[in-house]
Design a protein around this motif. Structure first.
Motif, PDB file in Angstrom:
ATOM      1  N   UNK A   6     -55.262 -57.297 -28.273  1.00 46.64           N
ATOM      2  CA  UNK A   6     -53.803 -57.179 -28.422  1.00 46.64           C
ATOM      3  C   UNK A   6     -53.169 -56.761 -27.101  1.00 46.64           C
ATOM      4  N   UNK A   7     -53.802 -55.762 -26.489  1.00 50.63           N
ATOM      5  CA  UNK A   7     -53.257 -55.219 -25.247  1.00 50.63           C
ATOM      6  C   UNK A   7     -53.225 -56.295 -24.175  1.00 50.63           C
ATOM      7  N   UNK A  51     -60.553 -55.826 -31.219  1.00 50.66           N
ATOM      8  CA  UNK A  51     -59.226 -56.367 -31.549  1.00 50.66           C
ATOM      9  C   UNK A  51     -58.096 -55.673 -30.770  1.00 50.66           C
ATOM     10  N   UNK A  52     -58.205 -54.344 -30.649  1.00 54.59           N
ATOM     11  CA  UNK A  52     -57.093 -53.639 -29.999  1.00 54.59           C
ATOM     12  C   UNK A  52     -56.990 -54.018 -28.517  1.00 54.59           C
ATOM     13  N   UNK A 112     -48.297 -61.881 -22.111  1.00 61.74           N
ATOM     14  CA  UNK A 112     -46.981 -62.363 -22.515  1.00 61.74           C
ATOM     15  C   UNK A 112     -45.897 -61.712 -21.664  1.00 61.74           C
ATOM     16  N   UNK A 163     -53.273 -59.509 -24.630  1.00 64.64           N
ATOM     17  CA  UNK A 163     -52.328 -60.547 -25.021  1.00 64.64           C
ATOM     18  C   UNK A 163     -50.905 -60.125 -24.689  1.00 64.64           C
ATOM     19  N   UNK A 164     -50.596 -58.874 -25.023  1.00 63.85           N
ATOM     20  CA  UNK A 164     -49.243 -58.375 -24.754  1.00 63.85           C
ATOM     21  C   UNK A 164     -48.979 -58.388 -23.255  1.00 63.85           C
ATOM     22  N   UNK A 165     -49.976 -58.001 -22.478  1.00 58.60           N
ATOM     23  CA  UNK A 165     -49.819 -57.970 -21.028  1.00 58.60           C
ATOM     24  C   UNK A 165     -49.589 -59.382 -20.487  1.00 58.60           C
TER      25      UNK A 165
END
Lengths: 207, 274
Positions: free
Chosen positions: A7-8, A3-4, A14, A10-12
């Motif tokens: 997130x990373x 999961x982490x 975005x 996904x954030x990148x």
């Protein structure tokens, strides 16, 4: 993929998708360098004013929020007050040709005389380059830069987001507050606000 | 009935449109709340603003002039639309919209004398440019002792406006909000897959309005990435707003910010006080 990591990633994704937004000047960052021609025919470069406070004022003379500050004499008063204390004040016209607020050098000079405006200079930015560099969204959006070249305020001119002339005298002016507090060696209390007004009329603006 | 339209155009002129004050009921009855509508009709391409106008503009502001015994409640705002370009996004309504205002009526309101309801409305109307307008509206309604009855002339208007009001999220839905460096992650568990969602924050300066809201569909709902606003100066407790699903169903949500996960903390440079 755990999961982490997701997130990373996904954030990148975005962050990568919106370079325009995150590259815009932010409070606490170095003010992006620019140079521009002014309506008076001279050229100005921001870095030439290192050592001085600089105020940027996004302008559109057809916008009712801007008219509130010019028809009340508030903007001219601020320009005189602060340039009188050594502050460099740039009025910036980021409207694209054909859009509301666009002015040629001659038209802007006539406007400055008629309104008895007193900025250091009115910078012509018809490509919207400086506007985008600072992420300017509205007129009259205001930016304050300290003598070290750091953005110390970005946002609304004051705390009354209306077109009513009567609101000017009862408003708290964020630009004066930032300048006064910073010049007194204090922490600037309000460093970022929603910059109320009309959207900047860039070439792609439809609203 | 002769007239096919619910009401003839009887509005007061505002810049590039008209504005009319209408009532849902035929008369006012002591002790019975009723609803008023502010009906905006705009020329094509022109818009007004939502409660949170987004990057520019401002919402309509209303000063009510009511006789004693009548108390206006808060405006019920229909779900807005995203209006704007790649770098500047506003929230508002194009073409036509009706704002509903509930009114409380004291139990002691005497029947007989008609009630004159007034409203002064300040409204910013924009297209390529913005024009501030001001309108003085009024409506006189009888005050009767018999129970209230809906006005057939405005029934369709109110029915249509209520359809576009965000409703409370169903009790079996759950939401989670997490702080992820420059963004908030909104995770929704609705029991079914969602492929389209837009979030509209009630408050200004929380999220970057113009940033694309990246949606990740999940079997039980979705995850939405909301880029933080540069104007956000202190950590949020919660995010309140309207969630528009698949383009037309709108829900009001209020999601407290959960504790940041260790993984996010490690990734993110920004830390929040505990």
């Amino acid at each position: 993929m755990n999961r982490s990591n997701r997130y990373t990633l996904l954030a990148a994704l975005v962050l990568g998708a919106i370079p325009l937004l995150i590259s815009a000047a932010k409070v606490g960052d170095a003010a992006p360098e620019f140079s521009a021609s002014a309506s008076n025919g001279k050229s100005f470069r921001l870095s030439d004013y290192r050592g001085k406070y600089v105020v940027l004022e996004w302008h559109n003379n057809g916008c009712p929020y801007v008219q509130k500050h010019y028809n009340s004499g508030n903007m001219q008063r601020l320009q005189k007050q602060w340039t009188g204390r050594g502050v460099v004040w740039f009025t910036i016209l980021s409207s694209a040709p054909g859009k509301q607020g666009y002015a040629t050098a001659g038209e802007e000079n006539d406007y400055l005389v008629k309104m008895q405006a007193a900025p250091t200079a009115a910078l012509l930015d018809p490509t919207g380059e400086i506007g985008h560099l600072y992420g300017a969204k509205t007129s009259p959006q205001m930016v304050v830069i300290n003598p070290q070249g750091i953005v110390i305020y970005d946002g609304a001119i004051d705390d009354k987001p209306t077109t009513d002339l009567q609101d000017v005298s009862r408003a708290t002016n964020y630009v004066s507050l930032a300048l006064e507090q910073s010049m007194a060696g204090k922490q600037v209390e309000t460093v970022a606000t929603r910059p109320y007004g009309c959207s900047v009329k860039y070439a792609d603006s439809a609203y | 009935m002769l007239c096919a339209r619910a009401l003839p155009a009887a509005g007061t002129t505002i810049p590039h449109g008209t504005l009319e004050l209408v009532a849902e009921d035929q008369w006012i009855t002591a002790g019975h709340p009723f609803s008023l509508g502010l009906r905006f009709e705009l020329e094509p391409g022109w818009h007004i603003y939502w409660l949170n106008p987004g990057d520019s503009g401002e919402p309509p502001r209303i000063t009510w002039q009511f006789p004693e015994g009548l108390t206006p409640g808060p405006i019920e705002w229909p779900a807005p639309e995203r209006l704007g370009t790649s770098s500047i996004v506003d929230f508002g309504y194009g073409d036509r919209v009706m704002l509903i205002v509930p009114v409380r009526v004291t139990a002691g309101l005497p029947a007989g004398e008609p009630a004159r309801l007034g409203a002064q409305v300040k409204v910013l109307v924009c297209r390529e440019m913005c024009i501030p307008g001001k309108a003085q509206l009024s409506l006189t309604l009888p005050v009767q002792s018999q129970p209230p009855a809906p006005d057939p002339r405005t029934r369709d208007l109110f029915r249509g406006a209520r359809k576009s009001l965000p409703r409370p999220a169903p009790g079996n839905w759950s939401f989670r909000l997490e702080d992820a460096n420059d963004s908030f992650m909104l995770t929704a568990n609705l029991g079914h897959k969602i492929t389209q969602a837009i979030f509209f924050p009630l408050a200004e300066s929380q999220i970057e309005n113009a940033a694309p809201q990246e949606l990740v569909p999940r079997d039980t709902g979705f995850r939405l990435v909301l880029h933080k606003s540069d104007q956000l100066q202190k950590p949020l407790d919660r995010l309140k707003g309207v969630l528009l699903l698949s383009g037309d169903r709108a829900y009001l949500i209020d999601v407290p910010l959960g504790k940041p996960r260790t993984a996010i903390k490690r990734y993110g440079a920004r830390t929040r006080p505990a």
